[in-house]
Enzyme design. Structure first.
Site, PDB file in Angstrom:
ATOM      1  N   ASP A  80       3.362  -1.725  -5.066  1.00 19.94           N
ATOM      2  CA  ASP A  80       3.332  -0.383  -5.655  1.00 19.94           C
ATOM      3  C   ASP A  80       4.707   0.254  -5.705  1.00 19.94           C
ATOM      4  O   ASP A  80       5.674  -0.253  -5.129  1.00 19.94           O
ATOM      5  CB  ASP A  80       2.340   0.519  -4.895  1.00 19.94           C
ATOM      6  N   GLU A 126      -6.578   4.485  -3.357  1.00 17.83           N
ATOM      7  CA  GLU A 126      -7.112   5.491  -2.436  1.00 17.83           C
ATOM      8  C   GLU A 126      -8.636   5.452  -2.419  1.00 17.83           C
ATOM      9  O   GLU A 126      -9.253   4.966  -3.378  1.00 17.83           O
ATOM     10  CB  GLU A 126      -6.662   6.882  -2.906  1.00 17.83           C
ATOM     11  N   HIS A 132      -6.425   3.178   2.639  1.00 20.77           N
ATOM     12  CA  HIS A 132      -5.943   2.732   1.319  1.00 20.77           C
ATOM     13  C   HIS A 132      -5.182   1.413   1.434  1.00 20.77           C
ATOM     14  O   HIS A 132      -4.600   1.094   2.466  1.00 20.77           O
ATOM     15  CB  HIS A 132      -5.133   3.816   0.593  1.00 20.77           C
ATOM     16  N   ASN A 153      -6.192   6.485   5.789  1.00 19.90           N
ATOM     17  CA  ASN A 153      -7.507   6.683   5.160  1.00 19.90           C
ATOM     18  C   ASN A 153      -8.078   5.369   4.639  1.00 19.90           C
ATOM     19  O   ASN A 153      -9.067   5.357   3.921  1.00 19.90           O
ATOM     20  CB  ASN A 153      -7.395   7.693   4.011  1.00 19.90           C
TER      21      ASN A 153
HETATM   22  C1  GLP Z   1       2.090   3.440   1.937  1.00 20.71           C
HETATM   23  C2  GLP Z   1       1.991   2.259   0.951  1.00 20.71           C
HETATM   24  C3  GLP Z   1       1.066   1.193   1.468  1.00 20.71           C
HETATM   25  C4  GLP Z   1       1.263   1.064   2.956  1.00 20.71           C
HETATM   26  C5  GLP Z   1       0.719   2.287   3.643  1.00 20.71           C
HETATM   27  C6  GLP Z   1       0.929   2.348   5.147  1.00 20.71           C
HETATM   28  O1  GLP Z   1       1.955   4.656   1.347  1.00 20.71           O
HETATM   29  N1  GLP Z   1       1.614   2.611  -0.365  1.00 20.71           N
HETATM   30  O2  GLP Z   1       1.279  -0.022   0.778  1.00 20.71           O
HETATM   31  O3  GLP Z   1       0.577  -0.065   3.442  1.00 20.71           O
HETATM   32  O4  GLP Z   1       1.128   3.459   2.978  1.00 20.71           O
HETATM   33  O5  GLP Z   1       2.224   2.717   5.477  1.00 20.71           O
HETATM   34  P1  GLP Z   1       2.777   2.736   6.976  1.00 20.71           P
HETATM   35  O6  GLP Z   1       3.027   1.308   7.347  1.00 20.71           O
HETATM   36  O7  GLP Z   1       4.049   3.520   6.905  1.00 20.71           O
HETATM   37  O8  GLP Z   1       1.742   3.363   7.828  1.00 20.71           O
END
Ligand code: GLP
Length: 238
Positions: free
Chosen positions: A67, A141, A136, A134
């Site tokens: 993404d 989402e 995702h 959450n």
């Molecule tokens: C981000 C990304 C995800 C990632 C998630 C967790 O926003 N879009 O691909 O896995 O949130 O992030 P973190 O590892 O900082 O908790």
């Protein structure tokens, strides 16, 4: 489904790096699906040091990132392009790297282009995923329906709050992002989800509760034939 619980974050990154190392040993021309966020940073550091020691080689491998914020300048400090360059791409020798273009003027055309590149590459061999608080995956989402291919996602309140820490005051935080779809993630031959920290304990509990919560996108992974969850004790709540 394989579940690996490690003593701490560093151990979990090492276990995940072992899976990447083995993947590239078995198939040097692998297509690797990569993710961003805080969680993979330690894994990428492991991969960089193994690369420097000659233990892993990316010269025939291709990377596809999950993404990217939209809209965002590719060279913005908080773009996922900048993140990947900083933590991995500038430090190892990938044959090719692909990230959705946060500067594209036409969202639909950009998603079509990205999907076509992914298809031409033959899909993902090993897909790394993190998990949002959450549930995702990528920026898919919690929702009633989920796009199969790439699309423009509207970030949830939860994700906006979680990611606000990366943006300095006065900097505009994008509220939308381009993300691979659930179908593309699910099509990966092997999925590796890395989960770390006490802020993920609650969602991890829900994930492994023994029910398919349709409002927790990560739950779909439970149906995948080849998924490995690597987590630290903090996330596992043990
Ligand atoms: C981000 C990304 C995800 C990632 C998630 C967790 O926003 N879009 O691909 O896995 O949130 O992030 P973190 O590892 O900082 O908790």
């Amino acid at each position: 489904m394989k579940k690996i619980i490690c003593d701490n974050y560093e151990e979990s990154c090492r276990a995940a790096a072992d899976i990447f190392t083995e993947q590239l040993r078995q198939k040097p021309e692998s297509v690797l699906g990569l993710s961003t966020g805080s969680t993979p940073i330690g894994l990428y550091a492991q991969l960089v040091s193994r690369y420097n020691e000659g233990k892993i080689d990316f010269s025939r491998a291709t990377a596809f990132n999950l993404d990217e914020y939209y809209p965002i300048k590719q060279n913005h400090a908080q773009s996922y392009k900048t993140f990947m360059e900083e933590y991995l791409f500038s430090k190892v020798n990938f044959a090719q790297t692909h990230i959705p273009n946060g500067e594209a003027s036409d969202v639909e055309a950009e998603c079509t282009r990205f999907d076509a590149e992914l298809e031409a590459a033959g899909g993902v061999d090993l897909q790394l995923l993190g998990i949002g608080t959450n549930g995702h995956i990528g920026f898919n989402e919690p929702a009633v329906t989920y796009p199969l291919g790439s699309s423009l996602a509207h970030l949830s309140e939860d994700s906006l709050k979680s990611n606000a820490r990366f943006f300095t005051k006065g900097e505009t935080q994008p509220t939308t992002a381009l993300t691979m779809g659930v179908g593309q993630i699910f099509a990966a031959k092997h999925i590796l989800m890395l989960i770390s920290g006490t802020n993920k304990t609650e969602i991890t509990k829900k994930l492994f509760e023994g029910k398919l919560h349709t409002d927790v996108p990560a739950c779909f992974l439970l149906l995948h034939p080849n998924v490995t969850f690597v987590m630290d004790k903090a996330a596992a709540g043990v």
